[in-house]
Scaffold this motif. Structure first.
Motif, PDB file in Angstrom:
ATOM      1  N   GLU A  19       0.953  -0.905  -0.215  1.00 48.20           N
ATOM      2  CA  GLU A  19      -0.035  -0.226   0.318  1.00 48.20           C
ATOM      3  C   GLU A  19       0.743   0.893   0.011  1.00 48.20           C
ATOM      4  O   GLU A  19       0.146   2.279  -0.824  1.00 48.20           O
ATOM      5  CB  GLU A  19      -0.895   0.092   1.095  1.00 48.20           C
ATOM      6  N   LEU A  20       2.306   1.014   0.954  1.00 51.14           N
ATOM      7  CA  LEU A  20       2.782   2.517   0.737  1.00 51.14           C
ATOM      8  C   LEU A  20       3.232   2.405  -0.185  1.00 51.14           C
ATOM      9  O   LEU A  20       3.119   3.523  -1.686  1.00 51.14           O
ATOM     10  CB  LEU A  20       4.043   1.969   1.435  1.00 51.14           C
ATOM     11  N   PHE A  21       4.106   1.783  -1.914  1.00 47.93           N
ATOM     12  CA  PHE A  21       4.687   1.488  -2.588  1.00 47.93           C
ATOM     13  C   PHE A  21       3.251   2.613  -3.783  1.00 47.93           C
ATOM     14  O   PHE A  21       3.930   2.988  -4.675  1.00 47.93           O
ATOM     15  CB  PHE A  21       4.281   0.039  -2.952  1.00 47.93           C
ATOM     16  N   TRP A  22       1.988   1.882  -3.836  1.00 45.88           N
ATOM     17  CA  TRP A  22       1.626   2.727  -3.999  1.00 45.88           C
ATOM     18  C   TRP A  22       0.523   3.456  -4.465  1.00 45.88           C
ATOM     19  O   TRP A  22      -0.146   4.241  -5.173  1.00 45.88           O
ATOM     20  CB  TRP A  22      -0.258   1.142  -4.413  1.00 45.88           C
ATOM     21  N   SER A  23       0.779   4.308  -3.077  1.00 47.15           N
ATOM     22  CA  SER A  23       0.196   5.078  -2.486  1.00 47.15           C
ATOM     23  C   SER A  23       1.611   6.534  -3.300  1.00 47.15           C
ATOM     24  O   SER A  23       0.917   7.883  -3.113  1.00 47.15           O
ATOM     25  CB  SER A  23       0.714   5.506  -0.966  1.00 47.15           C
ATOM     26  N   ILE A  24       2.746   6.417  -4.101  1.00 46.78           N
ATOM     27  CA  ILE A  24       3.933   7.040  -4.512  1.00 46.78           C
ATOM     28  C   ILE A  24       2.917   7.308  -5.337  1.00 46.78           C
ATOM     29  O   ILE A  24       2.649   6.544  -6.868  1.00 46.78           O
ATOM     30  CB  ILE A  24       4.353   6.615  -4.724  1.00 46.78           C
ATOM     31  N   ASN A  25       2.705   8.331  -5.742  1.00 46.08           N
ATOM     32  CA  ASN A  25       2.126   8.657  -7.738  1.00 46.08           C
ATOM     33  C   ASN A  25       3.429   8.637  -8.797  1.00 46.08           C
ATOM     34  O   ASN A  25       4.205   9.410  -8.675  1.00 46.08           O
ATOM     35  CB  ASN A  25       1.499  10.423  -8.026  1.00 46.08           C
ATOM     36  N   PRO A  26       2.961   7.619  -9.373  1.00 47.28           N
ATOM     37  CA  PRO A  26       3.878   6.985 -10.778  1.00 47.28           C
ATOM     38  C   PRO A  26       4.754   8.513 -11.683  1.00 47.28           C
ATOM     39  O   PRO A  26       5.531   8.446 -11.977  1.00 47.28           O
ATOM     40  CB  PRO A  26       3.995   5.886 -11.222  1.00 47.28           C
ATOM     41  N   LYS A  27       3.513   9.540 -11.966  1.00 48.64           N
ATOM     42  CA  LYS A  27       3.644  10.777 -12.435  1.00 48.64           C
ATOM     43  C   LYS A  27       4.329  11.276 -12.129  1.00 48.64           C
ATOM     44  O   LYS A  27       5.315  12.144 -13.019  1.00 48.64           O
ATOM     45  CB  LYS A  27       2.276  10.685 -13.019  1.00 48.64           C
ATOM     46  N   THR A  28       4.594  11.603 -10.774  1.00 54.12           N
ATOM     47  CA  THR A  28       5.194  12.491 -10.293  1.00 54.12           C
ATOM     48  C   THR A  28       6.677  12.201  -8.996  1.00 54.12           C
ATOM     49  O   THR A  28       7.107  12.868  -9.221  1.00 54.12           O
ATOM     50  CB  THR A  28       4.784  13.532  -9.475  1.00 54.12           C
ATOM     51  N   SER A  29       6.958  11.073  -8.943  1.00 50.88           N
ATOM     52  CA  SER A  29       7.711  10.361  -8.563  1.00 50.88           C
ATOM     53  C   SER A  29       9.152  10.413  -9.091  1.00 50.88           C
ATOM     54  O   SER A  29       9.001   9.789 -10.370  1.00 50.88           O
ATOM     55  CB  SER A  29       7.560   8.978  -8.191  1.00 50.88           C
ATOM     56  N   SER A  30      10.178  10.806  -8.821  1.00 49.59           N
ATOM     57  CA  SER A  30      10.936  10.464  -8.882  1.00 49.59           C
ATOM     58  C   SER A  30      12.187   9.305  -9.115  1.00 49.59           C
ATOM     59  O   SER A  30      13.348   8.436  -9.376  1.00 49.59           O
ATOM     60  CB  SER A  30      12.289  11.764  -9.007  1.00 49.59           C
ATOM     61  N   ASN A  31      11.339   8.133  -8.056  1.00 48.25           N
ATOM     62  CA  ASN A  31      12.285   6.509  -8.270  1.00 48.25           C
ATOM     63  C   ASN A  31      11.777   5.925  -9.227  1.00 48.25           C
ATOM     64  O   ASN A  31      11.327   6.183 -10.084  1.00 48.25           O
ATOM     65  CB  ASN A  31      11.083   5.795  -6.907  1.00 48.25           C
ATOM     66  N   ASP A  37       0.105   2.703 -13.697  1.00 50.16           N
ATOM     67  CA  ASP A  37      -0.769   4.607 -13.243  1.00 50.16           C
ATOM     68  C   ASP A  37      -2.346   3.257 -12.799  1.00 50.16           C
ATOM     69  O   ASP A  37      -2.507   4.057 -11.519  1.00 50.16           O
ATOM     70  CB  ASP A  37      -1.032   4.952 -14.821  1.00 50.16           C
ATOM     71  N   TRP A  38      -2.408   2.047 -13.443  1.00 52.84           N
ATOM     72  CA  TRP A  38      -4.329   2.050 -12.566  1.00 52.84           C
ATOM     73  C   TRP A  38      -3.639   1.525 -11.318  1.00 52.84           C
ATOM     74  O   TRP A  38      -4.382   1.333 -10.095  1.00 52.84           O
ATOM     75  CB  TRP A  38      -4.110   0.506 -13.133  1.00 52.84           C
ATOM     76  N   ALA A  39      -2.706   1.260 -10.414  1.00 53.52           N
ATOM     77  CA  ALA A  39      -2.614   1.243  -9.238  1.00 53.52           C
ATOM     78  C   ALA A  39      -2.099   1.490  -8.303  1.00 53.52           C
ATOM     79  O   ALA A  39      -2.167   1.543  -7.428  1.00 53.52           O
ATOM     80  CB  ALA A  39      -1.644  -0.445  -9.094  1.00 53.52           C
ATOM     81  N   TYR A  40      -1.538   3.401  -8.776  1.00 50.64           N
ATOM     82  CA  TYR A  40      -1.841   4.092  -7.866  1.00 50.64           C
ATOM     83  C   TYR A  40      -3.132   4.443  -6.914  1.00 50.64           C
ATOM     84  O   TYR A  40      -4.456   4.287  -7.554  1.00 50.64           O
ATOM     85  CB  TYR A  40      -1.675   5.536  -8.962  1.00 50.64           C
ATOM     86  N   GLY A  41      -2.755   4.285  -5.837  1.00 49.34           N
ATOM     87  CA  GLY A  41      -4.189   4.602  -4.957  1.00 49.34           C
ATOM     88  C   GLY A  41      -5.049   3.075  -4.384  1.00 49.34           C
ATOM     89  O   GLY A  41      -5.274   2.991  -3.354  1.00 49.34           O
ATOM     90  N   ALA A  42      -3.847   2.146  -4.442  1.00 52.95           N
ATOM     91  CA  ALA A  42      -4.739   0.463  -4.999  1.00 52.95           C
ATOM     92  C   ALA A  42      -4.408   0.487  -3.030  1.00 52.95           C
ATOM     93  O   ALA A  42      -4.181   0.371  -2.068  1.00 52.95           O
ATOM     94  CB  ALA A  42      -4.657  -0.213  -5.398  1.00 52.95           C
ATOM     95  N   LYS A  43      -5.634  -0.206  -2.689  1.00 51.09           N
ATOM     96  CA  LYS A  43      -5.696  -0.838  -1.427  1.00 51.09           C
ATOM     97  C   LYS A  43      -6.349  -1.488  -1.283  1.00 51.09           C
ATOM     98  O   LYS A  43      -6.931  -2.638  -2.050  1.00 51.09           O
ATOM     99  CB  LYS A  43      -6.620   0.284   0.068  1.00 51.09           C
ATOM    100  N   TRP A  44      -5.874  -2.907  -0.475  1.00 43.55           N
ATOM    101  CA  TRP A  44      -6.056  -4.316  -0.375  1.00 43.55           C
ATOM    102  C   TRP A  44      -7.896  -4.472   0.593  1.00 43.55           C
ATOM    103  O   TRP A  44      -8.132  -3.500   1.751  1.00 43.55           O
ATOM    104  CB  TRP A  44      -5.272  -5.072   0.874  1.00 43.55           C
ATOM    105  N   ILE A  45      -8.545  -5.354   0.149  1.00 43.66           N
ATOM    106  CA  ILE A  45      -9.622  -5.242   0.465  1.00 43.66           C
ATOM    107  C   ILE A  45      -9.697  -6.928   1.735  1.00 43.66           C
ATOM    108  O   ILE A  45      -9.598  -8.131   0.669  1.00 43.66           O
ATOM    109  CB  ILE A  45     -11.161  -5.158  -0.115  1.00 43.66           C
ATOM    110  N   GLY A  46      -9.916  -6.488   2.902  1.00 45.07           N
ATOM    111  CA  GLY A  46      -9.962  -8.072   3.120  1.00 45.07           C
ATOM    112  C   GLY A  46     -11.442  -8.906   3.403  1.00 45.07           C
ATOM    113  O   GLY A  46     -12.182  -8.206   3.445  1.00 45.07           O
ATOM    114  N   LEU A  47     -10.918 -10.263   3.962  1.00 47.69           N
ATOM    115  CA  LEU A  47     -12.534 -10.961   3.884  1.00 47.69           C
ATOM    116  C   LEU A  47     -12.979 -10.641   5.754  1.00 47.69           C
ATOM    117  O   LEU A  47     -12.217 -10.981   6.776  1.00 47.69           O
ATOM    118  CB  LEU A  47     -13.038 -11.918   3.369  1.00 47.69           C
ATOM    119  N   SER A  48     -14.309 -10.964   5.966  1.00 46.18           N
ATOM    120  CA  SER A  48     -14.888 -11.579   7.391  1.00 46.18           C
ATOM    121  C   SER A  48     -14.565 -12.830   7.318  1.00 46.18           C
ATOM    122  O   SER A  48     -14.859 -13.337   6.244  1.00 46.18           O
ATOM    123  CB  SER A  48     -16.299 -10.896   7.622  1.00 46.18           C
ATOM    124  N   GLU A  49     -14.454 -13.561   8.528  1.00 42.40           N
ATOM    125  CA  GLU A  49     -14.685 -14.959   9.372  1.00 42.40           C
ATOM    126  C   GLU A  49     -15.924 -15.482   8.547  1.00 42.40           C
ATOM    127  O   GLU A  49     -15.498 -16.472   7.512  1.00 42.40           O
ATOM    128  CB  GLU A  49     -14.191 -14.837  10.558  1.00 42.40           C
TER     129      GLU A  49
END
Length: 148
Positions: A19-31, A37-49
């Protein structure tokens, strides 16, 4: 970087870092290494028991503890992977956009999950009854009939 040995801690470790990796904007990052691009801002969704229990019932499967933990923490992400392509190499060719699950969503991707289950079953079945004639000793005595 210490990678946790406990499965639950490890899965949360993966979640935090991806999630930290996906939080870095690929269009403005110097990394040098950035997310698509499609993954920028993505978050994991977990399931309940309870949701995992329902999935087991629905698909007549039983998840081991480690897989249940994976589904509880890293089940899927909140978006689909995007693919853009053209059918031809012509300059004015229409761009086609398709989406595909990055990880199958057990609550929404029934068609895809059913197809992959069928493919796995059919592949194994063909190895057993087809030209390969696979049968492991650990499975016990081979049945006389090959009813599907």
């Amino acid at each position: 970087m210490n990678i946790p040995e406990n499965i639950t801690d490890f899965l949360y470790w993966v979640k935090e870092r991806t999630e930290l990796f996906w939080s870095i904007n690929p269009k403005t990052s110097s990394n040098v290494f950035v997310c698509a691009d499609w993954a920028y801002g993505a978050k994991w969704i977990g399931l309940s028991e309870a949701e995992i229990d329902e999935i087991e019932k629905k698909y007549s499967i039983k998840f081991i503890f480690e897989h249940r933990e994976f589904l509880r923490i890293l089940h899927t992400i909140d978006r689909k992977e995007r693919f853009e392509y053209t059918e031809t190499f012509e300059e004015d060719s229409e761009i086609i956009v398709e989406e595909s699950p990055f990880f199958y969503n057990w609550l929404r991707d029934e068609k895809e999950i059913t197809e992959i289950e069928k493919w796995a079953y059919d592949s194994i079945y063909q190895d057993i009854v087809g030209v390969n004639r696979v049968w492991l000793k650990s499975w016990g005595k081979r049945p006389k009939s090959e009813i599907k």
